[in-house]
Design a protein around this motif. Structure first.
Motif, PDB file in Angstrom:
ATOM      1  N   GLY A  46      11.014  70.656 -30.983  1.00 23.07           N
ATOM      2  CA  GLY A  46      10.893  69.273 -31.452  1.00 23.07           C
ATOM      3  C   GLY A  46       9.411  68.964 -31.560  1.00 23.07           C
ATOM      4  N   CYS A  47       8.834  69.233 -32.731  1.00 21.26           N
ATOM      5  CA  CYS A  47       7.378  69.276 -32.878  1.00 21.26           C
ATOM      6  C   CYS A  47       6.870  68.398 -34.007  1.00 21.26           C
ATOM      7  CB  CYS A  47       6.953  70.726 -33.165  1.00 21.26           C
ATOM      8  SG  CYS A  47       7.349  71.872 -31.834  1.00 21.26           S
ATOM      9  N   ASP A  48       5.550  68.238 -34.005  1.00 22.68           N
ATOM     10  CA  ASP A  48       4.812  67.681 -35.138  1.00 22.68           C
ATOM     11  C   ASP A  48       4.519  68.844 -36.089  1.00 22.68           C
ATOM     12  OD1 ASP A  48       4.589  65.249 -33.749  1.00 22.68           O
ATOM     13  OD2 ASP A  48       2.507  65.606 -33.155  1.00 22.68           O
ATOM     14  N   TYR A  49       4.139  68.509 -37.316  1.00 24.18           N
ATOM     15  CA  TYR A  49       3.698  69.529 -38.275  1.00 24.18           C
ATOM     16  C   TYR A  49       2.196  69.368 -38.443  1.00 24.18           C
ATOM     17  CZ  TYR A  49       3.802  72.606 -42.362  1.00 24.18           C
ATOM     18  OH  TYR A  49       3.617  73.646 -43.245  1.00 24.18           O
ATOM     19  N   ASN A  50       1.450  70.397 -38.072  1.00 24.85           N
ATOM     20  CA  ASN A  50      -0.004  70.374 -38.199  1.00 24.85           C
ATOM     21  C   ASN A  50      -0.417  71.022 -39.513  1.00 24.85           C
ATOM     22  OD1 ASN A  50      -2.771  70.044 -37.168  1.00 24.85           O
ATOM     23  ND2 ASN A  50      -2.751  72.268 -37.158  1.00 24.85           N
ATOM     24  N   GLY A  64       0.689  75.063 -42.828  1.00 28.72           N
ATOM     25  CA  GLY A  64       0.830  74.302 -41.599  1.00 28.72           C
ATOM     26  C   GLY A  64       1.802  74.968 -40.657  1.00 28.72           C
ATOM     27  N   TYR A  65       1.907  74.407 -39.466  1.00 31.31           N
ATOM     28  CA  TYR A  65       2.741  74.987 -38.421  1.00 31.31           C
ATOM     29  C   TYR A  65       3.088  73.928 -37.380  1.00 31.31           C
ATOM     30  CZ  TYR A  65      -2.036  75.429 -36.653  1.00 31.31           C
ATOM     31  OH  TYR A  65      -3.341  75.178 -36.310  1.00 31.31           O
ATOM     32  N   ALA A  66       4.128  74.228 -36.614  1.00 28.31           N
ATOM     33  CA  ALA A  66       4.625  73.321 -35.591  1.00 28.31           C
ATOM     34  C   ALA A  66       3.712  73.314 -34.376  1.00 28.31           C
ATOM     35  CB  ALA A  66       6.029  73.748 -35.160  1.00 28.31           C
ATOM     36  N   LEU A  67       3.425  72.121 -33.882  1.00 30.53           N
ATOM     37  CA  LEU A  67       2.762  71.943 -32.593  1.00 30.53           C
ATOM     38  C   LEU A  67       3.478  70.839 -31.834  1.00 30.53           C
ATOM     39  CD1 LEU A  67      -1.070  71.999 -33.473  1.00 30.53           C
ATOM     40  CD2 LEU A  67       0.263  73.808 -32.360  1.00 30.53           C
ATOM     41  N   CYS A  68       3.678  71.045 -30.537  1.00 27.86           N
ATOM     42  CA  CYS A  68       4.257  69.994 -29.692  1.00 27.86           C
ATOM     43  C   CYS A  68       3.241  68.853 -29.583  1.00 27.86           C
ATOM     44  CB  CYS A  68       4.629  70.549 -28.319  1.00 27.86           C
ATOM     45  SG  CYS A  68       3.229  71.112 -27.305  1.00 27.86           S
ATOM     46  N   VAL A  69       3.682  67.718 -29.057  1.00 30.81           N
ATOM     47  CA  VAL A  69       2.785  66.559 -28.990  1.00 30.81           C
ATOM     48  C   VAL A  69       1.588  66.824 -28.070  1.00 30.81           C
ATOM     49  CG1 VAL A  69       4.513  64.863 -29.693  1.00 30.81           C
ATOM     50  CG2 VAL A  69       4.166  65.336 -27.252  1.00 30.81           C
ATOM     51  N   TRP A  70       1.730  67.707 -27.080  1.00 29.74           N
ATOM     52  CA  TRP A  70       0.560  68.056 -26.262  1.00 29.74           C
ATOM     53  C   TRP A  70      -0.452  68.838 -27.091  1.00 29.74           C
ATOM     54  CZ3 TRP A  70      -2.534  66.890 -22.603  1.00 29.74           C
ATOM     55  CH2 TRP A  70      -3.527  67.793 -22.253  1.00 29.74           C
ATOM     56  N   ARG A  73      -1.533  66.379 -30.279  1.00 31.27           N
ATOM     57  CA  ARG A  73      -2.118  65.047 -30.085  1.00 31.27           C
ATOM     58  C   ARG A  73      -2.557  64.756 -28.653  1.00 31.27           C
ATOM     59  NH1 ARG A  73       2.272  61.276 -31.532  1.00 31.27           N
ATOM     60  NH2 ARG A  73       3.722  62.988 -31.750  1.00 31.27           N
ATOM     61  N   ARG A  74      -2.479  65.779 -27.762  1.00 33.43           N
ATOM     62  CA  ARG A  74      -2.853  65.646 -26.365  1.00 33.43           C
ATOM     63  C   ARG A  74      -2.045  64.572 -25.634  1.00 33.43           C
ATOM     64  NH1 ARG A  74      -8.564  64.007 -25.191  1.00 33.43           N
ATOM     65  NH2 ARG A  74      -9.188  65.611 -26.630  1.00 33.43           N
ATOM     66  N   HIS A  75      -0.763  64.440 -25.984  1.00 38.32           N
ATOM     67  CA  HIS A  75       0.128  63.553 -25.234  1.00 38.32           C
ATOM     68  C   HIS A  75       0.715  64.379 -24.099  1.00 38.32           C
ATOM     69  CE1 HIS A  75       0.966  60.164 -28.306  1.00 38.32           C
ATOM     70  NE2 HIS A  75      -0.220  60.684 -28.518  1.00 38.32           N
ATOM     71  N   PRO A  76       0.454  64.003 -22.836  1.00 42.20           N
ATOM     72  CA  PRO A  76       0.922  64.828 -21.716  1.00 42.20           C
ATOM     73  C   PRO A  76       2.442  64.856 -21.597  1.00 42.20           C
ATOM     74  CG  PRO A  76      -0.067  62.783 -20.918  1.00 42.20           C
ATOM     75  CD  PRO A  76      -0.269  62.818 -22.408  1.00 42.20           C
ATOM     76  N   GLN A  84      -2.621  67.894 -15.473  1.00 41.58           N
ATOM     77  CA  GLN A  84      -1.472  68.716 -15.068  1.00 41.58           C
ATOM     78  C   GLN A  84      -0.859  69.418 -16.274  1.00 41.58           C
ATOM     79  OE1 GLN A  84       0.635  65.429 -13.264  1.00 41.58           O
ATOM     80  NE2 GLN A  84       0.338  66.267 -11.204  1.00 41.58           N
ATOM     81  N   THR A  85      -0.783  68.724 -17.397  1.00 43.17           N
ATOM     82  CA  THR A  85      -0.221  69.318 -18.607  1.00 43.17           C
ATOM     83  C   THR A  85      -1.127  70.443 -19.108  1.00 43.17           C
ATOM     84  OG1 THR A  85       0.827  67.211 -19.176  1.00 43.17           O
ATOM     85  CG2 THR A  85       0.636  68.833 -20.934  1.00 43.17           C
ATOM     86  N   ARG A  86      -2.420  70.203 -19.105  1.00 39.37           N
ATOM     87  CA  ARG A  86      -3.360  71.231 -19.568  1.00 39.37           C
ATOM     88  C   ARG A  86      -3.306  72.469 -18.672  1.00 39.37           C
ATOM     89  NH1 ARG A  86      -9.359  71.039 -22.069  1.00 39.37           N
ATOM     90  NH2 ARG A  86      -9.709  73.259 -21.909  1.00 39.37           N
ATOM     91  N   GLU A  87      -3.083  72.274 -17.371  1.00 35.27           N
ATOM     92  CA  GLU A  87      -3.000  73.399 -16.436  1.00 35.27           C
ATOM     93  C   GLU A  87      -1.879  74.364 -16.828  1.00 35.27           C
ATOM     94  OE1 GLU A  87      -2.287  73.477 -11.772  1.00 35.27           O
ATOM     95  OE2 GLU A  87      -3.916  72.119 -12.359  1.00 35.27           O
ATOM     96  N   VAL A  88      -0.766  73.826 -17.313  1.00 34.83           N
ATOM     97  CA  VAL A  88       0.393  74.643 -17.699  1.00 34.83           C
ATOM     98  C   VAL A  88       0.273  75.109 -19.152  1.00 34.83           C
ATOM     99  CG1 VAL A  88       2.898  74.629 -18.043  1.00 34.83           C
ATOM    100  CG2 VAL A  88       1.899  73.523 -16.023  1.00 34.83           C
ATOM    101  N   TYR A  89      -0.089  74.187 -20.058  1.00 37.56           N
ATOM    102  CA  TYR A  89      -0.014  74.443 -21.496  1.00 37.56           C
ATOM    103  C   TYR A  89      -1.350  74.779 -22.161  1.00 37.56           C
ATOM    104  CZ  TYR A  89       4.828  72.973 -21.413  1.00 37.56           C
ATOM    105  OH  TYR A  89       6.168  72.904 -21.160  1.00 37.56           O
ATOM    106  N   GLY A  90      -2.455  74.716 -21.421  1.00 37.26           N
ATOM    107  CA  GLY A  90      -3.745  74.997 -22.016  1.00 37.26           C
ATOM    108  C   GLY A  90      -4.264  73.815 -22.815  1.00 37.26           C
ATOM    109  N   PRO A  91      -5.364  74.014 -23.531  1.00 40.97           N
ATOM    110  CA  PRO A  91      -5.987  72.917 -24.262  1.00 40.97           C
ATOM    111  C   PRO A  91      -5.182  72.505 -25.498  1.00 40.97           C
ATOM    112  CG  PRO A  91      -7.130  74.960 -24.735  1.00 40.97           C
ATOM    113  CD  PRO A  91      -6.111  75.266 -23.668  1.00 40.97           C
ATOM    114  N   SER A  92      -5.391  71.251 -25.891  1.00 42.09           N
ATOM    115  CA  SER A  92      -4.782  70.755 -27.126  1.00 42.09           C
ATOM    116  C   SER A  92      -5.797  70.886 -28.260  1.00 42.09           C
ATOM    117  CB  SER A  92      -4.352  69.294 -26.963  1.00 42.09           C
ATOM    118  OG  SER A  92      -5.410  68.413 -27.252  1.00 42.09           O
ATOM    119  N   LEU A  93      -5.325  70.698 -29.473  1.00 41.41           N
ATOM    120  CA  LEU A  93      -6.202  70.732 -30.640  1.00 41.41           C
ATOM    121  C   LEU A  93      -7.307  69.682 -30.511  1.00 41.41           C
ATOM    122  CD1 LEU A  93      -6.715  72.083 -33.360  1.00 41.41           C
ATOM    123  CD2 LEU A  93      -5.033  70.550 -34.370  1.00 41.41           C
ATOM    124  N   LEU A  94      -6.996  68.561 -29.848  1.00 47.36           N
ATOM    125  CA  LEU A  94      -7.982  67.495 -29.680  1.00 47.36           C
ATOM    126  C   LEU A  94      -9.056  67.854 -28.654  1.00 47.36           C
ATOM    127  CD1 LEU A  94      -5.819  64.257 -29.941  1.00 47.36           C
ATOM    128  CD2 LEU A  94      -7.229  65.340 -31.682  1.00 47.36           C
TER     129      LEU A  94
END
Length: 124
Positions: A46-50, A64-70, A73-76, A84-94
Protein backbone atom coordinates in the motif's frame (compact mmCIF):
# COMPACT_ATOMS: atom_id res chain seq x y z
CA UNK A 1 -11.69 13.13 -12.62
CA UNK A 2 -8.24 12.78 -14.18
CA UNK A 3 -5.09 13.39 -12.14
CA UNK A 4 -3.10 16.48 -13.12
CA UNK A 5 0.64 15.99 -13.42
CA UNK A 6 3.55 18.06 -14.64
CA UNK A 7 4.12 15.17 -17.06
CA UNK A 8 0.51 15.31 -18.30
CA UNK A 9 -2.37 12.95 -17.74
CA UNK A 10 -1.19 9.32 -17.65
CA UNK A 11 -2.05 7.10 -20.61
CA UNK A 12 -3.93 3.88 -19.88
CA UNK A 13 -0.63 1.93 -19.77
CA UNK A 14 0.98 4.52 -17.50
CA UNK A 15 -2.04 4.58 -15.18
CA UNK A 16 -1.99 0.77 -15.03
CA UNK A 17 1.69 0.82 -14.00
CA UNK A 18 1.06 3.45 -11.33
CA UNK A 19 -1.89 1.51 -9.85
CA UNK A 20 -0.02 -1.83 -9.99
CA UNK A 21 2.98 -0.28 -8.25
CA UNK A 22 0.86 1.31 -5.50
CA UNK A 23 -0.31 -2.15 -4.40
CA UNK A 24 3.24 -2.68 -3.16
CA UNK A 25 5.64 -3.82 -2.01
CA UNK A 26 7.67 -0.69 -1.33
CA UNK A 27 10.80 -0.93 -3.49
CA UNK A 28 13.05 0.47 -0.72
CA UNK A 29 11.65 -2.08 1.77
CA UNK A 30 12.15 -4.82 -0.85
CA UNK A 31 15.77 -3.72 -1.31
CA UNK A 32 16.32 -4.06 2.44
CA UNK A 33 14.64 -7.49 2.43
CA UNK A 34 16.82 -8.70 -0.47
CA UNK A 35 19.92 -7.47 1.40
CA UNK A 36 18.86 -9.42 4.52
CA UNK A 37 18.29 -6.20 6.48
CA UNK A 38 14.49 -6.33 6.93
CA UNK A 39 12.16 -9.15 7.93
CA UNK A 40 9.63 -10.12 5.23
CA UNK A 41 6.76 -9.37 7.63
CA UNK A 42 7.87 -5.73 7.86
CA UNK A 43 7.84 -5.01 4.11
CA UNK A 44 5.16 -2.37 3.52
CA UNK A 45 2.32 -2.83 1.01
CA UNK A 46 0.00 0.00 0.00
CA UNK A 47 2.35 2.66 -1.34
CA UNK A 48 2.81 6.03 -2.97
CA UNK A 49 4.15 6.21 -6.53
CA UNK A 50 7.48 8.02 -6.72
CA UNK A 51 8.18 9.61 -10.10
CA UNK A 52 11.92 9.53 -10.83
CA UNK A 53 13.43 12.87 -11.79
CA UNK A 54 16.24 14.07 -13.98
CA UNK A 55 17.45 17.64 -13.50
CA UNK A 56 14.59 18.12 -11.00
CA UNK A 57 11.99 17.31 -13.70
CA UNK A 58 9.85 14.18 -13.75
CA UNK A 59 11.08 11.68 -16.34
CA UNK A 60 7.54 10.49 -17.14
CA UNK A 61 4.93 8.22 -15.62
CA UNK A 62 6.67 4.99 -16.67
CA UNK A 63 9.78 6.07 -14.74
CA UNK A 64 8.59 5.50 -11.20
CA UNK A 65 8.24 2.98 -8.42
CA UNK A 66 6.38 2.24 -5.21
CA UNK A 67 7.55 3.72 -1.92
CA UNK A 68 5.82 3.42 1.45
CA UNK A 69 4.93 6.67 3.22
CA UNK A 70 8.11 6.40 5.33
CA UNK A 71 10.49 5.98 2.40
CA UNK A 72 8.66 8.55 0.25
CA UNK A 73 7.45 11.24 2.68
CA UNK A 74 9.16 10.39 6.01
CA UNK A 75 5.84 9.65 7.75
CA UNK A 76 6.78 7.36 10.67
CA UNK A 77 5.14 4.00 11.31
CA UNK A 78 2.01 4.26 13.47
CA UNK A 79 2.95 4.55 17.14
CA UNK A 80 6.63 5.08 16.33
CA UNK A 81 8.81 8.18 16.30
CA UNK A 82 10.72 9.12 13.14
CA UNK A 83 13.94 7.94 14.86
CA UNK A 84 12.40 4.55 15.72
CA UNK A 85 11.09 4.16 12.18
CA UNK A 86 14.45 5.09 10.66
CA UNK A 87 16.18 2.55 12.93
CA UNK A 88 14.14 -0.26 11.33
CA UNK A 89 13.53 1.07 7.79
CA UNK A 90 16.57 3.26 7.13
CA UNK A 91 16.49 6.76 5.68
CA UNK A 92 13.64 8.21 3.66
CA UNK A 93 13.95 10.01 0.34
CA UNK A 94 13.48 13.26 2.29
CA UNK A 95 16.72 12.51 4.17
CA UNK A 96 18.47 13.25 0.87
CA UNK A 97 18.51 11.49 -2.47
CA UNK A 98 22.24 10.72 -2.30
CA UNK A 99 22.04 8.69 0.92
CA UNK A 100 18.70 7.17 -0.18
CA UNK A 101 20.16 5.89 -3.46
CA UNK A 102 23.40 4.69 -1.80
CA UNK A 103 21.30 2.37 0.38
CA UNK A 104 18.40 1.28 -1.88
CA UNK A 105 19.84 1.64 -5.39
CA UNK A 106 19.58 4.15 -8.21
CA UNK A 107 16.27 5.30 -9.62
CA UNK A 108 16.95 3.05 -12.62
CA UNK A 109 17.61 0.07 -10.29
CA UNK A 110 14.35 0.70 -8.45
CA UNK A 111 12.38 1.24 -11.68
CA UNK A 112 13.75 -2.06 -13.03
CA UNK A 113 12.88 -3.82 -9.75
CA UNK A 114 9.35 -2.34 -9.91
CA UNK A 115 8.87 -3.53 -13.50
CA UNK A 116 10.00 -7.03 -12.49
CA UNK A 117 7.54 -7.15 -9.56
CA UNK A 118 4.64 -6.04 -11.77
CA UNK A 119 5.53 -8.55 -14.51
CA UNK A 120 5.88 -11.40 -12.01
CA UNK A 121 2.49 -10.54 -10.47
CA UNK A 122 0.85 -10.57 -13.92
CA UNK A 123 2.47 -13.93 -14.77
CA UNK A 124 1.24 -15.54 -11.52
Amino acid sequence: MAMQHSTGTPTAAEAARIEAAKVGPCMACLSLLLAGLLDAGLVVYGCDYNHAKSGNRRRGHMFGYALCVWHHRRHPQEGKTPAQTREVYGPSLLDGSRVFHEIYGTDDDLIEQQTYVIEERRAA
